[in-house]
Enzyme design. Structure first.
Site, PDB file in Angstrom:
ATOM      1  N   GLU A   1       0.818  -1.216   0.000  1.00 48.19           N
ATOM      2  CA  GLU A   1       0.000   0.000   0.000  1.00 48.19           C
ATOM      3  C   GLU A   1       0.846   1.259   0.000  1.00 48.19           C
ATOM      4  O   GLU A   1       0.757   2.076   0.911  1.00 48.19           O
ATOM      5  CB  GLU A   1      -0.969  -0.015   1.195  1.00 48.19           C
ATOM      6  CG  GLU A   1      -1.936  -1.189   1.141  1.00 48.19           C
ATOM      7  CD  GLU A   1      -2.987  -1.161   2.238  1.00 48.19           C
ATOM      8  OE1 GLU A   1      -3.319  -0.078   2.738  1.00 48.19           O
ATOM      9  OE2 GLU A   1      -3.454  -2.254   2.606  1.00 48.19           O
TER      10      GLU A   1
ATOM     11  N   GLU B   1      -3.917 -10.140  -0.213  1.00 48.77           N
ATOM     12  CA  GLU B   1      -4.666 -10.167   1.043  1.00 48.77           C
ATOM     13  C   GLU B   1      -6.108 -10.504   0.689  1.00 48.77           C
ATOM     14  O   GLU B   1      -6.679  -9.892  -0.203  1.00 48.77           O
ATOM     15  CB  GLU B   1      -4.618  -8.816   1.767  1.00 48.77           C
ATOM     16  CG  GLU B   1      -3.215  -8.415   2.190  1.00 48.77           C
ATOM     17  CD  GLU B   1      -3.144  -7.025   2.847  1.00 48.77           C
ATOM     18  OE1 GLU B   1      -4.184  -6.510   3.281  1.00 48.77           O
ATOM     19  OE2 GLU B   1      -2.038  -6.468   2.894  1.00 48.77           O
TER      20      GLU B   1
END
Lengths: 319, 628
Positions: free
Chosen positions: B468, B536
């Site tokens: 991220e 994820e």
């Protein structure tokens, strides 16, 4: 001497008493439900069983706003009340047998079957009803049928069940169903079998939440070893069995109501376990899992509020 | 050179006098030591250190590293460990936003313009806590009269080092080993080592992981002697031919000498049973290469993590053995074929988990017992892959994954979501590293540390650029770095999804997080160019993990769908004594009066924080068992 092929029926002024060999049930018109379920001298009810609509918010429920959308059902879970009682004896409906209607009875009334049906009206907008029918035979078996009437405009249900609060904490329970804690969208890994659970474990999620569901059961036996009866010093284990009627049922057996779980931010804030909260579910919403900040539970694991739902189970007789 | 506090403010200053990153091999004095895994050339500095805490840089015990400084008021602190868990400094858990949210307005240096360097942001920060550590040591005999370096496996988040009053160096990157040469400042008898640890520096912008925010020397510290001849770096490059029968082993050794490079290197390869397969003896030079082939190579994979044994023995000019280096070697063939990731000729299916290093008593200072427990859970539940989210783990974890056949996505220590993701929206109006040249060297250094340290582990299939951190030229440079140094593995980065302009230049795989099955299916039906994995998915927060079957179903229907990594392995929560009952209880963000916080959002594990399984684990066992 109790009649072994027939039920003894007591047409009281505020209750209907039904008894047989080693059991006595009291249906309270004023309390709006089954008030007493005594077997072998042991009381099994703390308060009348009531429809269950709420589940303690899961992290996913919080994240996707489900609890906000369905918040009406939190109020319904707490404040639904009984609005009608109906009695049938030997398959025939009778006028509600309260005075003066019951003046024609004696202290020696019997019947082959007795059915008592309570209608509960929700405080939702719009309101709807749930009827809970108890049909008894001479063995003491209670066939319980629950009907939820769907109503347009009602949000999806977090849960639909019938909740029994037992007077003391159970020492454990046994069931035939799936291993572990299962939900409709998380039960493939559950191994079918017969399991014993000691005590009333609460799954220790960081924030207390809905937990302890068991899907697809044939039966569950709850065992206790003490009562609240001051004249009963006995600590021998005693049990009660709930069994499927025509389809397996879901249940959870916990020391807390959803509201108690909902109120705690940590496990240590939960009150000391005192009672057993045994809930039989006719419909269970999935827990979801794609993410915890918006993803919905897969559609097939929702519980529609605008559709009817029915479920049945039995409280085993003593024969 | 003298230590300069303003390095904390400068993203272009992140390592001063550190030795170059190199492979994680260990030198031993004898073959017996190597076989026992106990090196006399190593001296642990773990244990009690003298310690003083300061609330901010201005109140720190300046000059505490001087031998004659009065440290009589210092406390004691255990290394490894977090300063906050020892009762100094407030514990805080926060996810996306930076830990100073609501307390300081900050923009990373140069993010608002090349003329905005952010002087004093951390060096004058009134909430930048400081730990002053002091350790006295006397060299053990095997280390005396040798070149000696010091290895810090993890110090969060910026550290200055002194020995006997002399400034040695400076390091950032909390999760990579920092190594310094101590030789010139060592003295006979007792030595005085001093480390000053700052909770925040510009590294804070790069280390915005969703985790408890700690500081301190939280991994092991050791001294390591370099014998007269020393293997500085080792590159093991095992490859397998397309027919999966012949293995080729290419080795490159970088050697150094205390005096003069002279002597021989004896290199042997044995199979797993100890049968010798190959040996070669070569005169030592700076850079030594060797090659061999194995006719019917035994491949390394999840269910059969077969390891050959490489041993390098360095002998001095007189023929004396001075250093022994063992290293396991796994042969496997990783490639993308017809847009599908293949391992040893089979489609790779990742039954993975993301794993933060976590122990409810010790925070991120996990123990090897924790690791062994985790590997048992992996084995019991058909988990075959792990992503080191979002930083390199303790080195021993990589050894264990080699041994247990656990596929690794080895991730850099990089997460900057607070600079581009605000209130859940993509908002990169300021962003690091982005395209900023002032931040590029720091992130490249992190990539290099990760690669150099762990490059010889067969378990690693993917180099992951970080988590991220949006996408820009600096991420491109990281991706290019990995492709340049390592043609045998794949690069991974999810953030390019947020900035598709870089799709052709970042990541060998299409990686997404928390993508619903139907969206993944849409991607797979549109003739994509890259194989797909979930870096994820299945966010196991609280009572969750419903609907996993829908992901499993994709495996059967789409060859380019290669599975993923569940978020995540273990709840992050801390044991504390309940202030009311005195009983041990698990606490989470906000329970330490820490604000801003993300509260229970760290409780997403398949295990509870005490390592007991959550009920959902049986579902993982079932679903992952479908393709194991």
């Amino acid at each position: 001497m109790a009649n072994t092929t027939k039920l003894n029926v007591t047409y009281g002024d505020v209750t209907l008493g039904v008894s047989g060999d080693h059991f006595r049930y009291i249906f309270a018109y004023d309390r709006g439900g089954l008030e007493s379920l005594v077997r072998y001298g042991k009381e099994w009810l703390y308060r009348t069983p009531m429809p269950a609509f709420w589940r303690a918010t899961t992290d996913n429920d919080r994240g996707n706003g489900f609890s906000q959308q369905s918040a009406m059902w939190l109020g319904a879970d707490a404040f639904t009340h009984c609005t009608q009682v109906a009695v049938a004896v030997d398959g025939q409906s009778i006028p509600l047998p309260i005075a003066p209607e019951n003046n024609r009875y004696s202290d020696h009334e019997t019947a082959t079957t007795v059915a008592v049906t309570f209608t509960y009206t929700t405080p939702t907008v719009p309101a709807t009803t749930v009827t809970v029918s108890y049909l008894m035979d001479a063995t003491g078996k209670l066939s319980v049928a629950v009907h939820y009437r769907g109503a347009a405009g009602l949000p999806e249900l977090p849960a639909l069940g019938l909740r029994f609060v037992l007077p003391t904490a159970a020492s454990g329970f046994d069931y035939q169903g799936l291993s572990g804690e299962t939900y409709p969208d998380r039960m493939a890994g559950g191994q079918p079998g017969t399991y014993h659970v000691t005590g009333l474990p609460v799954t220790p999620y960081l924030v207390p939440q809905e937990c302890g569901m068991h899907m697809a059961n044939d039966w569950v036996t709850v065992t206790r070893d003490h009562t609240l009866n001051n004249a009963d010093p006995d600590h021998q284990p005693f049990g009660i069995t709930l069994q499927k009627h025509d389809a397996p049922f879901a249940f959870s057996c916990l020391p807390y109501t959803p509201l108690e779980l909902e109120n705690a931010t940590h496990q240590e804030e939960l009150p000391a376990p005192r009672r057993t909260v045994l809930t039989v579910y006719g419909a269970v919403r999935g827990v979801g899992g794609i993410d915890s900040w918006g993803a919905d539970v897969e559609p097939q694991y929702h519980i529609a509020g605008d559709q009817d739902h029915d479920f049945q189970f039995e409280i085993a007789g003593l024969a | 050179m003298q230590a300069d506090l303003t390095w904390l403010d400068d993203p272009q200053t992140f390592r001063i006098n550190q030795l170059p990153a190199h492979s994680d091999h260990r030198g031993y004095a004898t073959v017996a030591e190597a076989q026992a895994g106990q090196s006399s050339l190593v001296q642990s500095l773990d244990g009690n250190w003298d310690f003083q805490f300061a609330a901010d840089p201005q109140h720190r015990p300046a000059g505490f590293y001087q031998p004659d400084y009065d440290r009589s008021d210092f406390d004691q602190l255990t290394v490894p460990g977090h300063i906050e868990l020892a009762g100094y400094g407030q514990i805080q858990y926060i996810n996306t936003a930076y830990p100073w949210e609501g307390k300081h307005y900050r923009r990373p240096a140069y993010s608002m313009g090349a003329d905005q360097p952010a002087h004093g942001m951390f060096s004058e920060d009134p909430e930048n806590t400081v730990g002053a550590y002091v350790k006295r040591f006397t060299l053990q005999p095997a280390l005396q009269n040798q070149r000696v370096s010091i290895e810090f496996d993890g110090v969060e988040q910026a550290m200055y080092l002194w020995l006997n009053g002399h400034f040695v160096g400076y390091a950032e990157d909390s999760f990579s080993r920092s190594e310094f040469d101590l030789t010139r400042y060592l003295q006979p008898g007792e030595n005085l080592l001093a480390v000053e640890v700052f909770k925040h520096s510009t590294a804070a912008f790069l280390e915005d992981q969703d985790m408890f925010r700690f500081s301190g020397i939280f991994r092991s510290v050791r001294l390591a002697a370099k014998p007269a001849l020393h293997l500085e770096d080792l590159t093991i490059r095992p490859t397998v031919d397309a027919g999966l029968t012949t293995g080729t082993l290419n080795l490159q050794l970088q050697l150094s000498a205390a005096q003069q490079l002279a002597g021989t290197a004896v290199i042997t390869l044995q199979d797993a049973t100890g049968q010798p397969l190959w040996t070669t003896e070569q005169a030592v030079v700076d850079t030594l290469t060797a090659t061999t082939t194995i006719a019917h190579v035994h491949l390394w994979q999840h269910h059969d993590p077969y390891l050959y044994h490489l041993r390098i023995c360095l002998h001095n000019a007189a023929g004396d053995l001075v250093e022994v280096i063992p290293y396991p070697v796994g042969f496997r063939r990783l490639e993308i074929k017809d847009k599908v990731i293949m391992l040893n000729g089979q489609r790779l299916i990742l039954n993975g988990v993301n794993r933060h290093e976590w122990d409810a008593h010790r925070g991120r200072a996990v123990t090897t017992a924790d690791m062994h427990h985790d590997l048992e859970v992996f084995a019991d539940n058909h988990i075959n892959a792990v992503r080191t989210c979002h930083y390199p783990d303790q080195p021993v974890w990589y050894d264990l994954c080699d041994q247990h056949g656990v596929y690794m996505m080895a991730e850099n220590n990089l997460e900057t979501h607070g600079t581009w993701q605000k209130m859940g929206a993509v908002e990169p109006s300021y962003n690091v590293p982005g395209d900023l040249p002032q931040w590029q060297l720091a992130v490249l250094d992190r990539a290099k540390s990760n690669y150099e340290m762990f490059k010889n582990h067969p378990a690693i299939l993917f180099w992951s650029l970080g988590n991220e951190s949006y996408a820009g030229e600096d991420l491109v440079a990281m991706d290019a770095y990995y492709h340049h140094v390592d043609p045998t593995r794949l690069t991974h980065y999810e953030g390019v999804f947020q900035n598709r302009a870089y799709a052709d230049r970042i990541s060998d795989v299409e990686s997404r997080m928390y993508n619903p099955p139907r969206e993944i299916e849409k991607y797979l039906q549109e003739s994509p160019t890259k194989p797909f994995l979930d870096c994820e998915y299945m966010h196991d927060m609280g009572n969750s993990l419903g609907g996993m079957a829908s992901y499993t179903a994709l495996i059967d229907r789409y060859p380019m769908y290669q599975g993923g990594f569940i978020w995540d392995f273990i709840d992050q929560a801390l044991w504390v004594k309940d202030e009311v009952t005195g009983q041990p209880v698990l606490r989470y963000g906000g329970d330490f009066d820490d604000r801003h916080s993300d509260y229970e959002f760290s409780g997403d594990g398949l295990l509870f924080a005490d390592r007991t399984p959550k009920p959902a684990l049986q579902e993982v066992r079932y679903e992952y068992g479908q393709h194991d």
